[in-house]
Write an enzyme that holds these catalytic residues in place. Sequence first.
Site, mmCIF file in Angstrom:
data_model
loop_
_atom_site.group_PDB
_atom_site.id
_atom_site.type_symbol
_atom_site.label_atom_id
_atom_site.label_comp_id
_atom_site.label_asym_id
_atom_site.label_seq_id
_atom_site.Cartn_x
_atom_site.Cartn_y
_atom_site.Cartn_z
ATOM 1 N N ARG A 130 32.446 18.893 14.248
ATOM 2 C CA ARG A 130 33.544 19.648 13.625
ATOM 3 C C ARG A 130 33.068 21.060 13.344
ATOM 4 N NH1 ARG A 130 30.872 20.087 8.792
ATOM 5 N NH2 ARG A 130 29.804 18.199 8.095
ATOM 6 N N GLY A 151 25.522 13.759 2.975
ATOM 7 C CA GLY A 151 25.496 14.333 1.629
ATOM 8 C C GLY A 151 24.424 13.736 0.726
ATOM 9 N N GLY A 152 23.405 13.119 1.331
ATOM 10 C CA GLY A 152 22.287 12.637 0.520
ATOM 11 C C GLY A 152 22.514 11.288 -0.126
ATOM 12 N N ASN A 163 27.147 17.320 13.807
ATOM 13 C CA ASN A 163 28.411 17.401 13.080
ATOM 14 C C ASN A 163 29.491 17.768 14.084
ATOM 15 O OD1 ASN A 163 26.570 18.837 10.430
ATOM 16 N ND2 ASN A 163 27.404 16.795 10.478
ATOM 17 N N LYS A 204 17.585 6.012 4.834
ATOM 18 C CA LYS A 204 18.864 6.713 4.966
ATOM 19 C C LYS A 204 19.972 5.731 5.287
ATOM 20 C CE LYS A 204 17.596 11.242 6.757
ATOM 21 N NZ LYS A 204 17.759 12.056 7.960
ATOM 22 N N VAL A 247 30.910 24.225 7.459
ATOM 23 C CA VAL A 247 31.237 25.068 6.300
ATOM 24 C C VAL A 247 30.696 26.487 6.524
ATOM 25 C CG1 VAL A 247 30.886 25.401 3.806
ATOM 26 C CG2 VAL A 247 31.127 23.087 4.732
ATOM 27 N N ILE A 307 9.382 14.063 6.765
ATOM 28 C CA ILE A 307 8.723 15.325 7.102
ATOM 29 C C ILE A 307 8.628 16.148 5.831
ATOM 30 C CG2 ILE A 307 8.931 17.451 8.437
ATOM 31 C CD1 ILE A 307 10.057 15.785 10.664
ATOM 32 N N LYS A 321 10.253 8.612 9.399
ATOM 33 C CA LYS A 321 9.057 9.236 8.851
ATOM 34 C C LYS A 321 9.525 10.464 8.061
ATOM 35 C CE LYS A 321 4.717 10.578 8.575
ATOM 36 N NZ LYS A 321 4.177 10.086 7.304
ATOM 37 N N HIS A 365 15.719 23.147 7.402
ATOM 38 C CA HIS A 365 16.917 22.633 8.050
ATOM 39 C C HIS A 365 17.493 23.790 8.863
ATOM 40 C CE1 HIS A 365 20.873 20.336 8.019
ATOM 41 N NE2 HIS A 365 21.156 21.479 8.576
#
Lengths: 166, 498
Positions: free
Chosen positions: B293, B163-164, B291, B157, B296, B202, B200, B207
């Site tokens: 903030r 956003g991936g 996050n 990551k 969404v 998962i 690791k 989510h």
Amino acid sequence: MKLTLEINGRAEEIEILSGAPECRFKLGAEPARDALVEIAEPGVYSVLLDGRSYDVYVEDAPGGGLVVDLNGHHFEIQARDPRAWSRNAAGQGGSAVQSVLSPMPGKIVRVLVAAGDDVVKGQAIIVVEAMKMQNELKAARAGKVLSLTAKEGATVAAGELLATIE
Amino acid sequence: MFRKVLIANRGEIAVRVMRTLREMGIGTVAVYSDPDRTALHVRMADEAAHVGPGPSSESYLRMDRIIEAAKRFGADAIHPGYGFLSENADFAEACEDAGIVFIGPSVAAIRAMGSKTAARKTAMAAGAPVVPGTAEPVGVEGLRAFAREHGFPVLLKAVAGGGGKGMRRVDCEADLESALRDAASEAERAFSSAEVYVEKLIERPRHIEVQILGDRHGNMVHLGERECSIQRRHQKVIEECPSPLVEATPGMREAMGQAAIRAAQAAGYYNAGTVEFLVDQDSRYYFLEMNTRLQVEHPVTELVTGVDLVRLQVEIAAGARLPFTQEQVAWRGSAVECRVYAEDPYNDFLPYPGLITRLRRPSGPGIRLDDGVYRGWVVPMEYDPLLAKLAVWGETRELAIERMLRALGEFDVAGIRTNLGFFRQILEEPQFRAGKLHTGYIEEVFGKRCAPEPPAEYAVVAALVAALHTAAGKSAAVPTAAPAASAWRESGRSERLR
């Protein structure tokens, strides 16, 4: 009145025996049927067929033909007319020329080849971007770039021809 | 209380924030870029300031221009919405320096939670469980050592990520180096930082995230969880409150809620924030990130708890105390939200900006629609494809899903492509109905997506209408462009919505 319709790529014969609002029609070899048809709003037809109520949205497609929406289902319909140029007819014929079309409305951010270049299968040709997403268009098979209409920075529509490869 | 607030955002979230500000009697200032001159948020605002051309980096991300606009229009506070500058500590600091209140957490809290590795450390120190991983950026050797210790698969990551972007799954030793190279170069392009860390992986995780809310006087509560497991390209598309898993697991909500509060308090957090968790197949949860903030998908929490998060954000920023305690937070019924994107779900979810030629909005019992579009507007290609968030409330999850199906049936957008039809396919799918969700659900269940086959009778009706329409000739029945009269009617409607 008789018409040949191409509905999502499938040909259908339809004959209107009497027009709206009290409509009688015949589809292919099926027996004639009756329907009540009214224009409810501009572009919206209300159809009662066998007592069932359908709200049908009609719109002229940018490339000719109609887009008909019914309960979230889309129908792309061409009323076939032999005198008019048809996109589908033009696309047929199985020529060896491969068309690179834009898969979405967007902007050309990179043109990676020039006309006359030899390309290999899977080679990136053009990069189109929309809504923060870049899409690399690749050659479907090896060949030579015949024409290249894509220009960096240009805005393109979905389905627009960007290049041809022989 | 503030007299005037500038909303440093666009689209549906700018409209949503303005609605609450208007209810509070606070003036609204919109900002806009060239392609957004006639966007709904500009039309709805009391005042509007131009901040630059289309690209975000030259408009919505220009802190200097936004702060200058706030000063020029005399705004006392800035609401950042989500995305853009909302999690930018430098922006929050620049607001403070300019004597403008940033509606959000403190600069220090944004910094503590802003980078994923810093957030992991904060969460671990607060005793929140985290996914095993390196809290530091890694190179090839570190990565190899980690994979040997914890086993494959692992997930790379970007440290500055979201956003991936910069994410890579690695299943075996042989792929390690190339995966690290790819992740680093993608991270470099997306975030101007090539730093990558490893976790690791998962398998088939859910989510689930917890909404927290704290004031500047040390009080903090959680407002329960949201299930956000239905994703495409690592972006959420359907969210629910409550999570079907948490609802069915005694004590889980309170345990996750308290873990979230501990992590947030460790960062000295106040205002609204969201702590994201990954949940494995044994219902163990791990801190993922925070996050800092408004989220969404906040409407599903609002529907179930009955609070207005934006109002509370504004009040807290103005110094107010939380108006309720944890014991007073109650959850009632079930809410589902669908994110309506301008994209083609049957062509790899590719974006589909353009002119909206027709728009019919769902309404009726239990429906909430947060949108930022109207008929005749061109959805610009420069920004996110989110057009609207359709949220519904029902007494149970089952009823909420039925209601959503009904609402989707009333929702019609033409001229561009949207994922509306795809939602109906998901909501009717048995595994979704059973609440057996994970973040790879869409790939697994709808890997080879096709548009649903219409009932045979639909083709008959479509053919009949097409024939009549063709026979009548274009001019008689359907004007291609919206007639002037209805364009006026449309603007009158949004005027009344103010």
